[in-house]
Motif scaffolding. Sequence first.
Motif, PDB file in Angstrom:
ATOM      1  N   UNK A  31       0.700  -0.789   0.328  1.00  0.00           N
ATOM      2  CA  UNK A  31      -0.317  -0.385   0.544  1.00  0.00           C
ATOM      3  C   UNK A  31       0.913   1.310   0.074  1.00  0.00           C
ATOM      4  N   UNK A  32       0.360   2.312   0.369  1.00  0.00           N
ATOM      5  CA  UNK A  32       0.872   3.871  -0.012  1.00  0.00           C
ATOM      6  C   UNK A  32       1.960   4.028   0.797  1.00  0.00           C
ATOM      7  N   UNK A  33       1.381   3.665   2.600  1.00  0.00           N
ATOM      8  CA  UNK A  33       1.955   3.733   3.438  1.00  0.00           C
ATOM      9  C   UNK A  33       2.857   3.206   3.420  1.00  0.00           C
ATOM     10  N   UNK A  34       3.384   1.265   2.615  1.00  0.00           N
ATOM     11  CA  UNK A  34       4.601   0.945   2.518  1.00  0.00           C
ATOM     12  C   UNK A  34       5.926   1.144   2.153  1.00  0.00           C
ATOM     13  N   UNK A  35       5.250   2.200   1.075  1.00  0.00           N
ATOM     14  CA  UNK A  35       6.132   2.791  -0.307  1.00  0.00           C
ATOM     15  C   UNK A  35       6.775   4.131   0.814  1.00  0.00           C
ATOM     16  N   UNK A  36       5.800   4.803   1.320  1.00  0.00           N
ATOM     17  CA  UNK A  36       6.157   6.256   2.195  1.00  0.00           C
ATOM     18  C   UNK A  36       7.231   6.119   3.007  1.00  0.00           C
ATOM     19  N   UNK A  46      11.209   6.743   2.949  1.00  0.00           N
ATOM     20  CA  UNK A  46      11.156   7.308   4.573  1.00  0.00           C
ATOM     21  C   UNK A  46      12.802   7.168   4.775  1.00  0.00           C
ATOM     22  N   UNK A  47      12.950   5.759   4.593  1.00  0.00           N
ATOM     23  CA  UNK A  47      14.242   4.825   4.877  1.00  0.00           C
ATOM     24  C   UNK A  47      14.642   5.356   4.307  1.00  0.00           C
ATOM     25  N   UNK A  48      14.866   5.161   2.894  1.00  0.00           N
ATOM     26  CA  UNK A  48      16.023   5.975   1.854  1.00  0.00           C
ATOM     27  C   UNK A  48      16.478   7.232   2.442  1.00  0.00           C
ATOM     28  N   UNK A  49      15.914   7.561   1.791  1.00  0.00           N
ATOM     29  CA  UNK A  49      16.043   9.302   2.809  1.00  0.00           C
ATOM     30  C   UNK A  49      17.483   9.597   4.278  1.00  0.00           C
ATOM     31  N   UNK A  50      16.585   8.516   5.074  1.00  0.00           N
ATOM     32  CA  UNK A  50      17.815   7.902   6.204  1.00  0.00           C
ATOM     33  C   UNK A  50      18.734   8.466   6.039  1.00  0.00           C
ATOM     34  N   UNK A  52       5.859  10.583  -7.525  1.00  0.00           N
ATOM     35  CA  UNK A  52       5.256  10.268  -9.055  1.00  0.00           C
ATOM     36  C   UNK A  52       5.509   8.979  -8.993  1.00  0.00           C
ATOM     37  N   UNK A  53       6.226   8.363  -8.325  1.00  0.00           N
ATOM     38  CA  UNK A  53       6.966   7.045  -7.504  1.00  0.00           C
ATOM     39  C   UNK A  53       4.744   6.516  -7.382  1.00  0.00           C
ATOM     40  N   UNK A  54       4.132   6.987  -6.614  1.00  0.00           N
ATOM     41  CA  UNK A  54       2.647   6.370  -6.228  1.00  0.00           C
ATOM     42  C   UNK A  54       1.748   6.482  -7.922  1.00  0.00           C
ATOM     43  N   UNK A  55       2.545   8.084  -8.290  1.00  0.00           N
ATOM     44  CA  UNK A  55       1.271   8.410  -9.806  1.00  0.00           C
ATOM     45  C   UNK A  55       1.928   6.963 -10.887  1.00  0.00           C
ATOM     46  N   UNK A  56       2.659   6.731 -10.798  1.00  0.00           N
ATOM     47  CA  UNK A  56       3.197   5.795 -11.133  1.00  0.00           C
ATOM     48  C   UNK A  56       2.903   4.147 -11.423  1.00  0.00           C
TER      49      UNK A  56
END
Length: 668
Positions: A89-94, A98-102, A261-265
Amino acid sequence: MDLKTAEAHVRDLQNLLNQYSYEYHVLDKPSIPDAEYDTLLRELIELEEKFPEMVTPDSPTQRVGGTILEMFEKVEHTSPMLSLGNAFNEADLRDFDRKVRQAVGDNFSYVCELKIDGLAVSLRYEDGIFVRGATRGDGTVGEDITANLRTIKSIPIRLREPMTLEVRGEAFMPKKSFEALNNAKLERDEEPFANPRNAAAGSLRQLDTRIAASRNLDIFLYGIGDAGNTNAASHSEGLDLLDRLGFKTNKERKKCANIEEVLEYVEGWVEKRPNLPYDIDGIVIKVDSYEQQEQLGRTAKSPRWAIAFKFPAEEVVTKLKNIELSVGRTGVVTPTAILEPVKVAGTTVQRASLHNEDLIREKDIKIGDQVVVKKAGDIIPEVVNVLAELRTGEEVDFHMPTHCPECESELVRLEDEVALRCINPKCPAQIREGLIHFVSRNAMNIEGLGEKVISQLFRENLIVDVADIYKLSFEQLIALERMGEKSVNNLLRAIEASKNNSLERLLFGLGIRHVGEKAARILSQDFQTIHSLQEASREQLTAINEIGEKMADSVVTFFEMEEVNELIRELEARGVNLTYKGPKPVNIEQSDSFFAGKTVVLTGKLEQLTRNEAKEKIEALGANVAGSVSKKTDLVVAGEEAGSKLTKAEQLGIEVWDEARLVEELNK
């Protein structure tokens, strides 16, 4: 035609046909009619039959199949083929974002690709020539299916540049090919394939390459095994390189600047996926930069720089016709829903898990109910809920039995357990499942003795316990259905070879409750022989790090049973090894080994050792073998064609050894 003229004409035909094949199967822009291509191919076949010395591995004639293989050899990948973590779901992708940004900050981009529903494969090219193709297998070791992969016309057998590299892709069966195949099977009164993925996997694991050639498979390449020996700095550049080399990549990919953009794709392809000529089961999202991928690293199983978004589970309504019971290796009795056949997520489903009696009561499931069934990807179908409003009054309540459906022994519910369990050690179902476990890859690893053969032997009363496996004769096996002389001899050799396994494999294979692979290795290292372990007390067992009271009780109870001791005596009499052959555990504080307490990274191709052998030997000396290079890395061992990990080690000033130095240190 003289030899020199023939040789020149053969080369011209090979080059021309390879170009036409690339235009047709990769670019989807054929430049000549099929009939003309077929005429040129026939001419080449005739010339190569007349001058067989002119046949080369990159000739188009090598695609047509015809070889009958004896077996699939094991192949070690030059770098692991990792599985991906899942997002639903969207929450998993976000959360992934978040982990990538950290880890890397905000300056990065993603590449999104369609997740093709097929069979992951690895292709090896040397000096531009396709030399080997393998299945993913366990990620480290796969099966050599080169001959079958050659029949896929979109796989180049000669690259447009003479590079040496290993690439990864997904072989699949297009929907049109799948429909044609199943129509042909139905005309022959054969069972059709459930879905294109199963059909593709089954086609590539045929020993007769003509079958694979007839199935019209296709492939999309999605990455490079180790991009270190290319000039690509990112995944998107790597895909562009694959395009230039003549590989077929999926053009629906998109570079995304951020998670929005990922979520839109992702949302767009949830709607568009039914219109594709092939099946997809999700979207793969990857951090683009190779340097940032290295920085993010990986877990034991999955990269931290990529994730697979799985499309929402498909739910359908069908009738629950009955509930069947099965008895597992540990005696747990599991109910399974028998359904009116229904298509769910591209697969025909007839069975679904009900887990246990409490779940059946909680969901108020009755035999005859209309139920909602859900399946997502490879997840086992499950009954979500009951449509109670559609009941007719003819539905029947289900009650778990009081006695085992296999042996009629009284079932028990152990303390703190939901499941009902048969505790009769002579229960046929438990014995059969235990035999299947005993011969499995992670236990005694007896190749050729799979579930079907075990069930057949058990049915014929040729085996009733694991010791009987070592009493099997040629005469007994040759009499079985579908067992030829060669298969029997190979199986007997595999059984004989398994006698030499180290103790931890046997211990895991015996199926002691709560004792998994790791615990079996720890116990074997500590006690060295099965006889010492038989005599161990609970206190001795719990004194070992990682062995808790529950496991200790289980081990002591297991070896207290006289039938177990009798089984051990039989195995010993049959020549089965009962001692630990591996290295002893290292006390890091007391060890004088160079490796004790160090973090080591292996990269490139090793010649004298397999990657697994090297890892086991190094870890046995007290080291931690990691998958990526960081400032915490103490040593990098670089084999042939070492790539970006070696480069990073040199940049960080980390000590680097070649394989010869590693072997020398291991042999001290």
